[in-house]
Design an enzyme around this catalytic site. Structure first.
Site, PDB file in Angstrom:
ATOM      1  N   LYS A 132       0.856  -1.186   0.000  1.00  0.00           N
ATOM      2  CA  LYS A 132       0.000   0.000   0.000  1.00  0.00           C
ATOM      3  C   LYS A 132       0.889   1.232   0.000  1.00  0.00           C
ATOM      4  O   LYS A 132       2.024   1.173   0.464  1.00  0.00           O
ATOM      5  CB  LYS A 132      -0.875   0.022   1.261  1.00  0.00           C
ATOM      6  CG  LYS A 132      -2.121   0.864   1.121  1.00  0.00           C
ATOM      7  CD  LYS A 132      -3.252   0.059   0.523  1.00  0.00           C
ATOM      8  CE  LYS A 132      -4.486   0.879   0.252  1.00  0.00           C
ATOM      9  NZ  LYS A 132      -5.624   0.010  -0.083  1.00  0.00           N
ATOM     10  N   ASP A 172      -7.028   4.429  -4.323  1.00  0.00           N
ATOM     11  CA  ASP A 172      -7.692   4.271  -3.017  1.00  0.00           C
ATOM     12  C   ASP A 172      -8.307   5.655  -2.769  1.00  0.00           C
ATOM     13  O   ASP A 172      -8.529   6.403  -3.738  1.00  0.00           O
ATOM     14  CB  ASP A 172      -6.666   3.866  -1.935  1.00  0.00           C
ATOM     15  CG  ASP A 172      -7.329   3.340  -0.660  1.00  0.00           C
ATOM     16  OD1 ASP A 172      -7.666   2.157  -0.609  1.00  0.00           O
ATOM     17  OD2 ASP A 172      -7.543   4.129   0.299  1.00  0.00           O
TER      18      ASP A 172
HETATM   19  N1  GLU Z   1      -7.460   0.304  -2.725  1.00  0.00           N
HETATM   20  C1  GLU Z   1      -8.204  -0.885  -3.047  1.00  0.00           C
HETATM   21  C2  GLU Z   1      -8.227  -1.800  -1.850  1.00  0.00           C
HETATM   22  O1  GLU Z   1      -8.254  -1.342  -0.728  1.00  0.00           O
HETATM   23  C3  GLU Z   1      -7.782  -1.529  -4.349  1.00  0.00           C
HETATM   24  C4  GLU Z   1      -6.348  -1.923  -4.469  1.00  0.00           C
HETATM   25  C5  GLU Z   1      -5.949  -2.399  -5.865  1.00  0.00           C
HETATM   26  O2  GLU Z   1      -6.784  -2.452  -6.753  1.00  0.00           O
HETATM   27  O3  GLU Z   1      -4.766  -2.701  -6.009  1.00  0.00           O
HETATM   28  O4  GLU Z   1      -8.289  -3.000  -1.958  1.00  0.00           O
END
Ligand code: GLU
Length: 452
Positions: A132, A172
């Site tokens: 992340k 996100d």
């Molecule tokens: N931010 C999204 C999550 O919390 C998607 C992450 C992604 O698609 O890599 O899962």
């Protein structure tokens, strides 16, 4: 053979150590507690998981990058933000997870999100590790040109850490199609490569997957429907409260409506809107996606059925279902009490860790079906993995095909969580089921790959 309580004591010691070694990261502590508090049954039953160092390695990111992001605003003033990428675990595949641009972002927040992402991604079964990133940059009120300059500066450092086989960021909170476009452009310019699979959530026509924008919200509704099915019910005619008004909330409302439920709320940090006739999505999309405005504008323009409640939380509105789709810790004990008092049947998390531990406990004790984010909102990252597959094959699938795959994946995650919970003596407890099932997949891969 160690007993469950001996195992729990060991895990509790580890939790104390995590708090000690990672000071001032309350969200990360909360996420670690939530997982480690449910692992005792599986660690006690399978001695290989008690191997010294396995869980210690799991809670320590493989790599953490923190960098300066300097950029100039429209007045020519230099601004400095902080950028993060936490590459948490790559036992199952390249690090995968979104970027969050929000003033509340700090290392602890990114670590909680990255930690959750490991188990969520494992549950999809699609061969993606967990990571992340993000920044404390606030895109609200910034011009497109400022957002572009920020994204270009952010990518000028980030590019050296990512790649289609290494680490694949996505969106996100605060990072949507516009930001992914600017980030992708700068990556392509610096590297001189058309490497579509380095980011997901791209635009259609240049490597993006159909249904990716919808996937998190749609997936959460499918998960909620599966939980209801388990109890002999369906979505038809149910009233739902949804928080948030970003990408997740919008497509949650869209899918709820398509499946016959009545979604009556949305919110942002200024308060919430309740619309007895059901949220008018065209109007909400116009205000949030086109005008980038606030939800009070919705109530002003919608007419008599809607009202804006400044500062309130949607959980006080009576409903059969609650789908928190805004941010972490947005549904606390008092909110859970209100939901229970009003007869809520299911709570399904579209956001990451929106329900506080005390609230989860209350809901589960009251017999409410509770879908934790790492299972219920996995549809977004799952379709990201499908976007990577399409990029790799230089092809694009129809919306119907992607949605069929998404439906299959969400049902599969539901079944896995349900069966795992039952197997480990916690029937109906999706938190335990999701944590153990995700853990087993990652832990098995880590054990097979040696001490690294
Ligand atoms: N931010 C999204 C999550 O919390 C998607 C992450 C992604 O698609 O890599 O899962």
């Amino acid at each position: 053979m160690t007993t469950r309580s001996e195992t729990q004591t060991t895990l509790d010691h580890l939790l104390t150590e995590i708090e000690h070694r990672n000071p001032a990261q309350p969200e990360f502590h909360q996420a670690a507690h939530e997982v480690l508090e449910t692992l005792a049954p599986v660690v006690a039953a399978r001695p290989e998981y008690a191997e010294p160092g396995l869980i210690e390695r799991l809670v320590e990111p493989e790599r953490q990058v923190i960098f300066r992001v300097p950029w100039q605003d429209d007045q020519g003033r230099v601004r400095v933000n902080r950028g993060f990428r936490v590459e948490f675990n790559s036992a199952l595949g390249p690090y995968k997870g979104g970027l969050r641009f929000h003033p509340s972002v700090n290392l602890g927040v990114i670590k909680f999100l990255g930690f959750e992402q490991i188990f969520k991604n494992a549950l999809t079964g699609l061969g993606i590790g967990g990571g992340k990133g993000g920044s404390d940059f606030d895109p609200h009120g910034r011009s497109d040109a400022e957002v572009m300059r920020f994204c270009q500066s952010f990518m000028t450092e980030l590019y050296r850490h990512i790649g289609e086989h290494t680490d694949v960021p996505a969106g996100d909170i605060g990072v949507g199609g516009r930001e992914i476009g600017y980030l992708f452009g700068q990556y392509r310019r610096i590297t001189n490569r058309w490497e579509a699979g380095v980011l997901t959530g791209k635009g259609q026509g240049w490597g993006g997957s159909l249904i990716r924008p919808e996937a998190t919200g749609y997936g959460n509704v499918l998960f909620a429907a599966a939980m209801l099915r388990e109890r002999g019910e369906d979505l038809e005619g149910q009233t739902a409260v949804v928080s948030g008004s970003g990408n997740v909330a919008i497509y949650t409302i869209e899918k709820l409506t398509a499946l016959g439920a009545n979604a009556i709320t949305c919110s942002d940090s200024s308060g919430y809107v309740v619309d007895e006739k059901g949220i008018d999505l065209d109007l909400l999309k116009q205000i949030k996606e086109v005008e980038r405005g606030r939800v009070d504008a919705y109530a002003e323009r919608r007419g008599a059925s809607a009202r804006f409640v400044p500062g309130g939380r949607v959980w006080e509105v009576p409903a059969d279902l609650a789908l928190p789709s805004a941010t972490q810790n947005e549904l606390d004990e008092a909110d859970a009490e209100a939901l229970i008092r009003n007869g809520v049947k299911a709570v399904s998390e579209g956001a990451n860790m929106p329900t506080t531990p005390e609230a989860v406990h209350l809901l589960q004790k009251a017999g409410v079906a509770f879908g934790p984010g790492k299972a219920a909102n996995a549809g977004g990252v799952a379709v990201s993995a499908l976007e990577m597959a399409q990029n790799h094959a230089r092809t694009s699938w129809t919306a119907t095909r992607v949605e069929e795959e998404l439906t299959h994946i969400m049902n599969d995650i539901h079944t896995t969580c349900h069966e795992t919970a039952e197997r480990y003596g916690a029937p109906g407890d999706y938190v335990t089921g999701a944590n153990i099932a995700g853990f087993e997949r990652v832990a098995d891969a880590m054990l097979a790959q040696g001490v690294i």
